[in-house]
Design a protein around this motif. Structure first.
Motif, mmCIF file in Angstrom:
data_model
loop_
_atom_site.group_PDB
_atom_site.id
_atom_site.type_symbol
_atom_site.label_atom_id
_atom_site.label_comp_id
_atom_site.label_asym_id
_atom_site.label_seq_id
_atom_site.Cartn_x
_atom_site.Cartn_y
_atom_site.Cartn_z
ATOM 1 N N GLY A 282 -5.097 4.745 8.454
ATOM 2 C CA GLY A 282 -5.003 3.377 7.962
ATOM 3 C C GLY A 282 -3.871 2.587 8.585
ATOM 4 N N HIS B 189 -12.397 -0.478 7.397
ATOM 5 C CA HIS B 189 -11.868 -1.748 7.897
ATOM 6 C C HIS B 189 -12.965 -2.805 7.783
ATOM 7 C CE1 HIS B 189 -10.329 -4.225 11.587
ATOM 8 N NE2 HIS B 189 -10.191 -4.868 10.445
ATOM 9 N N GLY C 225 0.224 5.323 0.081
ATOM 10 C CA GLY C 225 -0.782 6.364 0.215
ATOM 11 C C GLY C 225 -0.597 7.558 -0.688
ATOM 12 N N ILE D 250 -3.400 -1.386 8.225
ATOM 13 C CA ILE D 250 -2.912 -2.045 7.014
ATOM 14 C C ILE D 250 -1.548 -2.679 7.254
ATOM 15 C CG2 ILE D 250 -2.093 -1.605 4.655
ATOM 16 C CD1 ILE D 250 -4.348 0.362 4.318
ATOM 17 N N TYR E 87 -7.331 9.923 2.770
ATOM 18 C CA TYR E 87 -8.214 8.811 2.461
ATOM 19 C C TYR E 87 -9.190 8.539 3.594
ATOM 20 C CZ TYR E 87 -4.848 7.645 -1.234
ATOM 21 O OH TYR E 87 -4.039 7.684 -2.334
ATOM 22 N N PHE F 100 -10.519 5.061 5.288
ATOM 23 C CA PHE F 100 -10.180 3.639 5.351
ATOM 24 C C PHE F 100 -11.343 2.874 5.986
ATOM 25 C CE2 PHE F 100 -6.229 5.952 5.317
ATOM 26 C CZ PHE F 100 -5.407 5.215 4.480
ATOM 27 N N TRP G 250 0.837 -1.192 0.000
ATOM 28 C CA TRP G 250 0.000 0.000 0.000
ATOM 29 C C TRP G 250 0.873 1.244 0.000
ATOM 30 C CZ3 TRP G 250 -4.208 2.467 -0.963
ATOM 31 C CH2 TRP G 250 -4.460 3.695 -0.353
ATOM 32 N N VAL H 23 -10.519 1.342 0.482
ATOM 33 C CA VAL H 23 -9.945 2.669 0.709
ATOM 34 C C VAL H 23 -10.452 3.650 -0.344
ATOM 35 C CG1 VAL H 23 -7.822 3.979 1.021
ATOM 36 C CG2 VAL H 23 -7.872 1.544 1.630
ATOM 37 N N TYR I 12 -9.253 -4.137 3.690
ATOM 38 C CA TYR I 12 -9.626 -2.722 3.664
ATOM 39 C C TYR I 12 -10.173 -2.315 2.301
ATOM 40 C CZ TYR I 12 -7.464 -1.763 8.183
ATOM 41 O OH TYR I 12 -7.168 -1.744 9.521
#
Length: 398
Positions: free
Chosen positions: A148, A62, A53, A151, A58, A60, A51, A76, A74
């Motif tokens: 996030g 879950h 970003g 992650i 963002y 996120f 991942w 996103v 996830y």
């Protein structure tokens, strides 16, 4: 729905099956469109093994695989997309939504509303997982935030990313972040099932070989062994038919040793099943959280003479569907969270839930209607309900 551009070859995602990811990618735009009320377009799928970003902001979501085992993943959204989805669910004017996107205003009610949206979006993931691995797989929404950190705890993972456009309302990056653990477990479970079937078949073959070798030395036992062998072969044919989804008419064999023939034709079987379904009526389940709402439903239905029951949430509904025959589900959108959208998402695709799912709302909007139908509702009824409307709703006298 529009999925543009070629898909990346499966090797780019390592252990993640390209077919399942492709199914998810193709199914998601329809789910997005149903909630936002705009034509959603999801661009070409770009795959990666980590991942990144890219410095953007963002939302996120879950998610968790809860059946048949647990595993986190996830969904996103670039922040503007999340603001647009949440704003539409709360029926905000487009101008106000665009102002919030420019100001990056997203907290409180917006986060809660986006969670309800993701509940609906999960239906597309569940359909893809079940198509790839079987009906026992189910993903649910757990929590959403602008951070996030979770992650990093997923371990080895695959990322599918593309550009999502929600009509002229918002455009930005969208991604699915899925750990290898999810698909490796599914693949191993499938391999174990195939191995078990192969071992059973090998045992049957070995037993048949032993019978054949022993036949000359035990003539008296030959008829019994031949009958046993025929039984094993018949079981094997039954297993094969079940795996292929076939259902053969019941058959019989005459005393003269004639070949099997059907007792009933396929048309006769279908007629019997249809008559049986028509003769057996099930319960109508009303989903209405809260004592006040439930009391109003009971009062309205007290003299109708129909069988019904009332539950608080989708957990109770699914338990009722497993325990008895249920003809229809009535969703009271006025008291259910997110106007019933999260409940429709939770029961969509579940085994035993009837296909007649009616949403009842006192403040209907075009966005809510489209979202409910897209989320799995078969009917949408507006309040106030008179006696005739209630009778039609519950099939009284039918």
């Amino acid at each position: 729905m529009d999925v543009r551009g070629p898909l990346v070859p499966p090797c780019a995602m390592g252990l993640i099956p390209d077919k399942t990811l492709t199914r998810m990618w193709r199914a998601l735009p329809a789910q997005f469109s149903s909630v936002v009320g705009e034509q959603a377009e999801l661009g070409a799928l770009e795959c990666a093994r980590e991942w990144d970003g890219e410095g953007r902001q963002y939302y996120f979501a879950h998610l968790e695989l809860v059946e048949p085992r647990t595993c986190s993943l996830y969904m996103v959204f670039e922040l503007g997309l999340a603001i647009a989805c949440a704003g539409r669910l709360m029926v905000k004017p487009d101008r106000a939504i665009r102002e919030n996107i420019d100001a990056k205003t997203f907290d409180g009610d917006d986060i809660d509303a986006m969670g309800e949206c993701v509940n609906t979006f999960c239906a597309a993931l569940n359909e893809a997982l079940r198509a790839g691995f079987g009906d026992g797989y189910r993903v649910v929404f757990r929590e959403g935030s602008r951070e996030g950190q979770g992650i990093a705890a997923l371990g080895a993972l695959g990322v599918g990313r593309g550009e999502l456009s929600l009509g002229g309302l918002a455009r930005g990056s969208f991604a699915l972040v899925i750990p290898d653990e999810l698909f490796v477990s599914a693949r191993d479970a499938g391999a174990d099932d195939e191995k078990e079937e192969d071992e059973d078949a090998d045992e049957d073959d070995d037993a048949e070989d032993e019978d054949d070798e022993a036949a000359p030395a035990a003539d008296d036992a030959a008829p019994a062994k031949r009958a046993k062998k025929k039984k094993r072969k018949a079981v094997g044919r039954d297993k094969g038919s079940a795996r292929e989804g076939r259902e053969d008419p019941p058959s019989t064999t005459s005393d003269a040793g004639d070949s099997p023939g059907p007792l009933l034709t396929s048309e006769e079987l279908d007629a019997i099943r249809e008559a049986t379904r028509a003769a057996v009526r099930g319960t109508t389940m009303v989903v209405a959280p809260g004592a006040g709402a439930q009391a109003q439903w009971r009062q309205s239905l007290a003299e109708l003479g129909v069988e019904f029951d009332i539950v608080d949430n989708h957990h109770q509904l699914l338990a009722a569907c497993r325990a008895r025959a249920v003809d229809a589900v009535i969703v009271d959108a006025d008291v259910c969270a997110a106007g019933g959208l999260s409940l429709l998402a939770a029961i969509r695709g579940c085994v035993g839930v009837p296909t007649r799912r009616v949403v009842v709302a006192s403040q209907p909007t075009h966005t809510h209607l489209v979202a409910c139908i897209g989320g799995g509702a078969s009917e949408y009824v507006c309040r106030p309900l008179d006696d005739d409307a209630i009778a039609r709703l519950f099939g009284a006298g039918a």
